[in-house]
Design a protein around this motif. Structure first.
Motif, mmCIF file in Angstrom:
data_model
loop_
_atom_site.group_PDB
_atom_site.id
_atom_site.type_symbol
_atom_site.label_atom_id
_atom_site.label_comp_id
_atom_site.label_asym_id
_atom_site.label_seq_id
_atom_site.Cartn_x
_atom_site.Cartn_y
_atom_site.Cartn_z
ATOM 1 N N GLU A 680 125.795 33.959 -40.561
ATOM 2 C CA GLU A 680 124.886 34.140 -41.696
ATOM 3 C C GLU A 680 124.586 35.626 -41.899
ATOM 4 O O GLU A 680 124.513 36.399 -40.938
ATOM 5 C CB GLU A 680 123.582 33.376 -41.462
ATOM 6 N N ILE A 681 124.419 36.003 -43.166
ATOM 7 C CA ILE A 681 123.950 37.338 -43.542
ATOM 8 C C ILE A 681 122.616 37.167 -44.245
ATOM 9 O O ILE A 681 122.511 36.437 -45.233
ATOM 10 C CB ILE A 681 124.951 38.054 -44.468
ATOM 11 N N VAL A 682 121.609 37.871 -43.732
ATOM 12 C CA VAL A 682 120.262 37.770 -44.301
ATOM 13 C C VAL A 682 119.833 39.153 -44.776
ATOM 14 O O VAL A 682 119.916 40.121 -44.026
ATOM 15 C CB VAL A 682 119.250 37.224 -43.281
ATOM 16 N N PHE A 720 140.191 36.979 -44.079
ATOM 17 C CA PHE A 720 139.998 35.531 -44.158
ATOM 18 C C PHE A 720 139.678 35.074 -45.573
ATOM 19 O O PHE A 720 138.884 34.154 -45.779
ATOM 20 C CB PHE A 720 138.874 35.101 -43.206
ATOM 21 N N GLY A 721 140.309 35.704 -46.533
ATOM 22 C CA GLY A 721 140.050 35.348 -47.920
ATOM 23 C C GLY A 721 140.497 33.948 -48.274
ATOM 24 O O GLY A 721 140.078 33.394 -49.290
ATOM 25 N N MET A 722 141.369 33.343 -47.439
ATOM 26 C CA MET A 722 141.866 32.002 -47.753
ATOM 27 C C MET A 722 140.910 30.905 -47.317
ATOM 28 O O MET A 722 141.088 29.722 -47.658
ATOM 29 C CB MET A 722 143.229 31.769 -47.090
ATOM 30 N N PHE A 727 133.382 26.745 -45.471
ATOM 31 C CA PHE A 727 133.580 27.089 -44.068
ATOM 32 C C PHE A 727 133.235 28.548 -43.776
ATOM 33 O O PHE A 727 133.490 29.023 -42.669
ATOM 34 C CB PHE A 727 135.035 26.818 -43.677
ATOM 35 N N ARG A 728 132.669 29.264 -44.744
ATOM 36 C CA ARG A 728 132.333 30.665 -44.543
ATOM 37 C C ARG A 728 130.892 30.808 -44.064
ATOM 38 O O ARG A 728 130.136 29.837 -43.997
ATOM 39 C CB ARG A 728 132.522 31.457 -45.830
ATOM 40 N N PHE A 729 130.528 32.044 -43.748
ATOM 41 C CA PHE A 729 129.151 32.324 -43.351
ATOM 42 C C PHE A 729 128.213 32.121 -44.543
ATOM 43 O O PHE A 729 128.608 32.236 -45.698
ATOM 44 C CB PHE A 729 129.032 33.753 -42.813
ATOM 45 N N ARG A 730 126.951 31.853 -44.230
ATOM 46 C CA ARG A 730 125.945 31.701 -45.277
ATOM 47 C C ARG A 730 125.516 33.086 -45.753
ATOM 48 O O ARG A 730 125.432 34.039 -44.980
ATOM 49 C CB ARG A 730 124.724 30.945 -44.750
#
Length: 1274
Positions: A680-682, A720-722, A727-730
């Motif tokens: 996650e990025i906050v 990881f653009g695919m 499934f990516r970080f929030r």
């Protein structure tokens, strides 16, 4: 200084070439740009009384006037340099008139690092006559003649330097003792850049035609003439001669040199520390830049030409030329680049101006090239002479101007001194030993000039053009400024010595161009006789240099030449960024343009390049060292304020392409996390930065919070653009408008390589660069990921299969890959990397085929694997091959059954290969229940291809027969080879197949024991199925009598290939086949190989086949054996067969290891009958011990037969004579497409006791035979 030398010996089609890379360096110092003053157009000319046969030299100005010109140039350069201090980075450029020139910061420091790729050198076609034999005088090359051309190609692959992920800048000390305008320096470097129109910049027009004083439309004779004298009658235009188009003019003359006082009064250049020292370029970025320039140099050099024309400040051109030449050396395209610019200058320069002026693009490029490849040679050739002139004889004057001397006797004495010293220099230049040591690259460029002069300037003397290159551009600068080439340790030259060097340079240039002095420099007229006496001497030297260019055998490359420095990367990147839109329009091929734009996208914008300018030198070093150690590439570096016990603390935040980490004071790493673990990025305030990883967290505040968020997201997108959004970080950012959606970038093979590299970093596994190259270049149109195609290189240099420990990042990179649809691996132990394999199958939604053969997994592993596939709601695998894994128990089969019954594939699982997998009867029974469950749960059977061979079925056939006999069973392929089905159960299996599997195309039932009539009857019913095309009953016929029941099916449509190999068939079966063969109208291929029919049986079978009208292929390999008839009868029967009405195309009648199976020389009549045969295209006569007579007979057939496309003839005791005959036959035959080399016969010869000279000849014939086969695509 000792130098390290590495050599490679290479062979080309023309010559054997040795490439040597030397690590010695050539020192350089300050100097004066001789070319800048030697290439100016002539302004006025004066008459001078001389013989009509000589040509005079007209000077453009006096020494004082030339010195003033240099002073003006120096003042302009210095002022430009002063203005550069306030410059900023350049804006985007456009091609057109620019009123406000953009600004750039040039790279200056020559920091160099080893290349990611080994240096190579390739030579374009070279020019010049063939090399002269010893003691042969130089050939005469009159104007207009063209020497023969050759095309040597040289390449070398030295051992690559140790891997270094980053190009690290080092502290650069200011260069001392260098003049503002120098031959190999950059002079004062103004920072402004602007673009004019795309046409060549305007040049000042001379007052008179500037080619040696001759108008452009007049021929240039090799004899001497006054510059102002009218042409002689022998070359004057006649009234009836049509006007000729103007020829390009050549700048081969030497205008006045600057005065000594002006030279030494010029300001010295100091190399400042430029902003490129605060930048970083990784191996990836360096490789991308080199790849782009390789494309431009080899295919679109016009783009590079426009790089120069896009800048009106020509002092920048030296920088451009230096970096572009360096990039060309890195990928061995330098000579192609030089040839383009030389040709362009000859072809496109204004006809009323001299070519190759010092400020033209070609001259800039050539000067940079010569500085790199030729400086050491000049030092070796002239170093001691120039040192003696400048040091030991520094108080001796060669001045011959009477106005500066006291008496006439003194003038005569100085003239003798000057001539003697000129003799010494000429002797060194023309010494054959020194000529042999001349860098081959210099010779080749001289040959380019010679060829281009003949092509574009047919009326001029091409040797004078060669002299303008070798003397004006190459040798004379070293004489004029020896301190610049490191020939003088002090690096300083006194005014007296400088005057001596000026006089020597004047004389050498006039000898080269064939010009004598005029009254403009009256004091030099006395040297005219000496000049005339030595012109032919120097021109002969030019001829030898050109002649040797065609026989170049050795290239010496200083390792520093091939090192792309940080300054080069900085400037090359900047040029690409400034001109990217215009460059794309010049790339005409769509694939090249897409590749160019893709690599630019991967490289990233120059304006976003990470800079260390904000940090001190200590902090810079700490971060750079960490990046080097971690082999990391930074996308952001800045300060982050983090909470600490003693209050807020400032740390350096580094956002790499793989990891994000902080660096504390002292260089220690603080918090750290990999992008794989980013959850996650906050950022709920404009300054908050909080990065939450699986096991760590980075939190703090920064004024550049938005930039940090962008860099993190951009780096993640790079690797990881695919990955789907789910499934990516929030991303928890407030307000949401602070972030915008990242634009997806299409990458080769779904971005596999970038993901794989980052995952290698995550798993701490060495990245397999061979795999990366293969995927990027060989798999763009191939979706089958075959692990057997990838290899690793051990420390000893051996190539081995990838280790199991290397596979974890491979499997993880396939998690969300959208390109590959088939994963295949065989005979590999996957137990250690099993968790990542299972995780991949749990997430992947694009694989449609999975092949895991003999991978050494336990039964619990297999159960977990099938469970993971079943729990993946988007798994669409429909082709499964898990053969040769004999651990499938009841639990594994049940897990597989669950997946098959609930498969998400559009049509369910269609292919299931599980040969040699079932461990016990319970597992076998579970397998049949699994097949029935598919029908029950899905409402239909989805399997089209089933392989259960090798599993011990025994009596457990009830459920299998039930499944096979279901009406409408869509099965098209069934393999029950060696399944040990009980004899009593075989009929029920065949009966079920004939009833339910009406779509069956291929049935493999080899290894079963078929002996009862009811079994044959059911097989006959299967044969009658219209769809059936392949039936394999090899090793299955236990009774010859059932052949009649088997091969008498009712009439059917379509054709079938029937295999009855090694079934123990003998005379009984042969008689049956003779009787029914004419009726086998549905069989097009019959394989009887390995059956002991004997000679009698072969004759019977052939007699029946002759009456068949549909058979195309007959295999009777290994069927020969002595019988009751003469062996010649077998040959006669075979001869009749190939001329009968049977449309036979393929006939295989190989013998065997036993003598009774070998026909020996009796086969010769049959071979002779093939000469005129028009139907047979494939023949196999191996293993008959025919000897040389058989090989010679077959060779004669190949010379006249035009139908044979495939021949097998090994194991026939062929020796030297037979091999020779076959080699000669291949030269005449044009239709053969398949003929394996007779390895058996050749191996026997080489292992025998034959004399060594005979074995040597056998090896030569073997190589000749292989080359003949390869040359025709066999």
């Amino acid at each position: 200084m000792a130098s390290e030398v590495k050599s490679w010996r290479l062979l080309s089609s023309e010559t054997s070439i040795t490439v040597t890379v030397s690590t010695s360096s050539t020192s350089s110092g300050g100097g004066v740009d001789l070319n800048a003053v030697l290439s100016r157009p002539v302004r006025r000319r004066h008459h001078h009384s001389a013989s009509p046969s000589s040509r005079t030299r007209s000077e453009s100005s006096s020494d004082e006037e030339a010195a003033a010109a240099v002073a003006v140039a120096s003042e302009s350069s210095a002022s430009s340099s002063a203005s550069s201090a306030s410059s900023t980075s350049s804006p985007a450029l456009s091609y057109g008139t620019s009123s406000s020139p953009p600004v750039m910061t040039p790279p200056l420091a020559p920091n160099k690092t080893p290349l990611a790729h080994p240096p190579t050198m390739s030579l374009p076609p070279s020019f010049g006559p063939p090399p002269l034999p010893p003691s042969t005088p130089p050939p005469s090359l009159p104007p207009g003649s063209s020497p023969p051309l050759s095309s040597p190609t040289v390449s070398h692959t030295p051992t690559p330097p140790p891997h270094s992920p980053l190009v690290r800048p080092h502290a650069v000390a200011p260069t001392k003792g260098r003049s503002t305008a120098t031959i190999d320096g950059f002079g004062s470097l103004p920072r402004s850049m602007s673009l004019s129109s795309r046409s060549a910049p305007s040049r000042p027009k001379p007052e008179t035609p500037p080619i040696l004083g001759v108008p452009p439309n007049k021929p240039l004779s090799s004899s001497f003439t006054h510059a102002t004298q009218a042409p002689s009658s022998s070359v004057s235009s006649r009234p009836d001669t049509p006007a000729q188009p103007p020829s390009p003019t050549l700048n081969t003359c030497d205008p006045a040199l600057p005065s000594v006082e002006e030279i030494d009064s010029r300001p010295q250049f100091q190399d400042p520390v430029e902003e490129h020292q605060h930048l970083l370029y990784s191996d990836r970025e360096s490789s991308l830049i080199q790849d782009i320039y390789h494309l431009l140099i080899t295919k679109y050099p016009k783009v590079l030409n426009d790089f120069f024309l896009g800048c009106e400040n020509r002092e920048r051109w030296d920088l451009y030329a230096e970096s572009i030449i360096t990039a060309s050396f890195a990928r061995s395209t330098t000579l192609s680049l030089i040839r383009y610019f030389v040709n362009d200058e000859f072809q496109n320069h204004p006809p009323d101006e001299p070519s190759f002026r010092d400020n033209c693009i070609a001259s800039k490029v050539i000067k940079s090239y010569l500085r790199k490849v030729g400086s050491k040679y000049l030092c070796d050739m002239l170093g001691d002479v120039m040192h003696k002139i400048c040091i030991a004889e520094q108080k001796i004057s060669y001045e011959i101007d009477p106005g500066k001397l006291e008496s006439h006797d003194e003038v005569l004495k100085r003239q003798i001194l000057l001539q003697n010293k000129m003799d010494t220099i000429l002797a060194r230049i023309t010494d054959p030993a020194n000529i042999d040591k001349m860098p081959p690259g210099v010779r080749l460029v001289a040959a380019y000039f010679f060829e281009m002069a003949q092509k574009y300037c047919p009326e001029s003397n091409p040797l004078a053009v060669v002299g303008s290159f070798l003397i004006l551009r190459y040798i004379n600068p070293a004489i004029f400024s020896p301190e610049q080439y490191g020939m003088i340790r002090s690096g300083k030259v006194s005014p007296l010595v400088r005057r001596n060097l000026v006089l020597l340079s004047k004389m050498l240039q006039n000898i080269s161009s064939g010009l004598v002095f005029t009254s403009k420099e009256q004091y030099m007229v006395a040297m005219n006789r000496y000049i005339e006496q030595n012109v032919n001497r120097l021109h002969d030297y030019f001829k030898v240099v050109i002649a040797q260019a065609s026989s170049t055998t050795n290239l010496v490359i200083d390792s520093d030449i091939c090192a792309v420095s940080l300054k080069d990367l900085h400037l090359l990147h900047l040029l690409l960024f400034q001109h990217k839109e215009h460059s794309s329009t010049l790339i005409s091929v769509d694939t090249d343009r897409r590749m160019f734009e893709k690599k630019l996208e991967d490289l990233g914008s120059y304006s976003n390049k990470v800079s260390f300018a904000f940090a001190g030198s200590a902090a810079q070093k700490q971060v750079k060292d960490l990046l080097m150690q971690r082999k990391e590439e930074a996308s952001y570096i800045g300060y982050l304020t983090v909470p600490a016990k003693k209050g807020p603390d400032k740390v350096t935040l580094v956002v790499g392409l793989n990891r994000i980490f902080t660096v504390k004071k002292g260089g220690k790493v603080g918090a750290e996390g990999h992008f794989v673990d980013l959850k996650e990025i906050v950022s709920l305030t404009p300054r908050e930065v909080r990065l939450i990883f699986a096991q760590s967290e980075i939190a703090g505040e920064s004024d550049q919070a938005d930039d940090i968020l962008y860099s993190v997201r951009r780096a993640f997108e790079q690797n990881f653009g695919m990955i789907p959004e789910a499934f990516r970080f929030r991303l928890n950012v407030s307000p949401p408008t602070r972030v915008s959606k990242m634009q997806a970038v299409e990458k080769k093979c779904g971005g596999f390589v970038d993901a794989y590299k980052s995952l290698c970093n995550y798993h701490n596994v060495a990245c397999n660069m061979s795999l990366c190259w293969d995927v990027e270049n060989l798999y763009t149109d191939n979706t089958k990921f075959n692990l057997h195609h990838f290899f690793s290189e051990e420390s000893g240099g051996d190539t081995v299969a990838m280790a199991t420990s290397e596979l974890a990042p491979v499997f993880q990179a396939l998690w969300h890959n959208t390109h590959f649809t088939w994963l295949l691996t065989k005979d590999r132990k996957l137990e250690k990397t099993f968790p990542t394999l299972v995780d991949m199958l749990h997430f992947n939604c694009h694989l449609t085929s999975l092949t895991l053969v003999n991978v050494n997994l336990s039964s619990s592993n297999w159960a977990a694997l099938f469970d993971a596939m079943g729990s993946n709601p988007q798994c669409i695998i429909q082709h499964i091959d898990v053969s040769s894994n004999p651990v499938f128990d009841e639990r594994v089969v049940n897990s597989l059954a669950t997946f098959l019954s609930t498969s998400k594939a559009p049509h369910g699982v269609e292919t299931l290969e599980m040969a040699d997998t079932l461990t016990n009867p319970k597992a076998v029974l579970a397998a049949w229940v699994m097949l029935l469950s598919i029908q029950k749960i899905r409402g239909m059977n989805t399997l089209l291809h089933l392989d259960i061979s090798g599993n011990k079925i025994g009596d457990n056939t009830t459920q299998l027969a039930q499944w096979l006999g279901m009406p409408g069973n869509p099965l098209t392929y069934l393999n029950i080879r060696n399944t040990s089905i009980a004899t009593a159960k075989i009929a029920s299996i065949f009966g079920a197949i004939s009833q339910g599997c009406r779509c069956m195309k291929t049935l493999v039932a080899s290894g079963l024991k078929i002996s009862r009539p009811e079994e044959a009857t059911h097989l006959a019913q299967i044969i009658s199925v219209p769809a059936l095309s392949n039936l394999d009953l090899s090793e299955s016929i236990a009774s010859e009598k059932i052949i009649l029941d088997l091969l008498q099916p009712p009439p059917r449509e379509g054709t079938i290939n029937l295999m009855l190999r090694s079934c123990g068939l003998g005379l009984v079966a042969a008689k049956i086949l003779r009787d029914i063969a004419p009726k086998l109208t549905s069989i097009t291929s019959l394989d009887l190989g390995g059956n002991e029919l004997g000679d009698d049986g072969i004759i019977l079978v052939v007699e029946g086949i002759m009456l068949n009208t549909t058979l195309l292929s007959l295999n009777m390999n290994g069927c020969f054996g002595k019988g009751t008839r003469l062996r010649t009868d077998v040959v006669r029967a075979l001869q009749k067969l190939i001329v009968s009405d049977c449309p036979l195309e393929s006939l295989k009648i190989a013998g065997g290891m036993k003598a009774t199976q070998q026909m020996s020389k009796l086969m010769l009549p049959f071979l002779h009958s093939l000469a005129s045969n028009e139907s047979i295209t494939e023949i196999d006569v191996s293993g008959h011990a025919m000897g040389n007579p058989g090989a010679i007979a077959l060779a004669k057939v190949l010379q006249v037969n035009t139908r044979l496309t495939s021949v097998h003839w090994d194991d026939n005791s062929t020796s030297l004579l037979g091999l020779t005959a076959m080699c000669n036959a291949l030269k005449a035959n044009q239709t053969l497409r398949c003929m394996p080399v007779p390895i058996g016969d050749i191996s026997s010869l080489l292992s025998s006791n034959l004399p060594e000279d005979i074995k040597k000849r056998v090896r030569a014939l073997s190589n000749e035979l292989q080359q003949a086969l390869v040359s025709r695509g066999i």
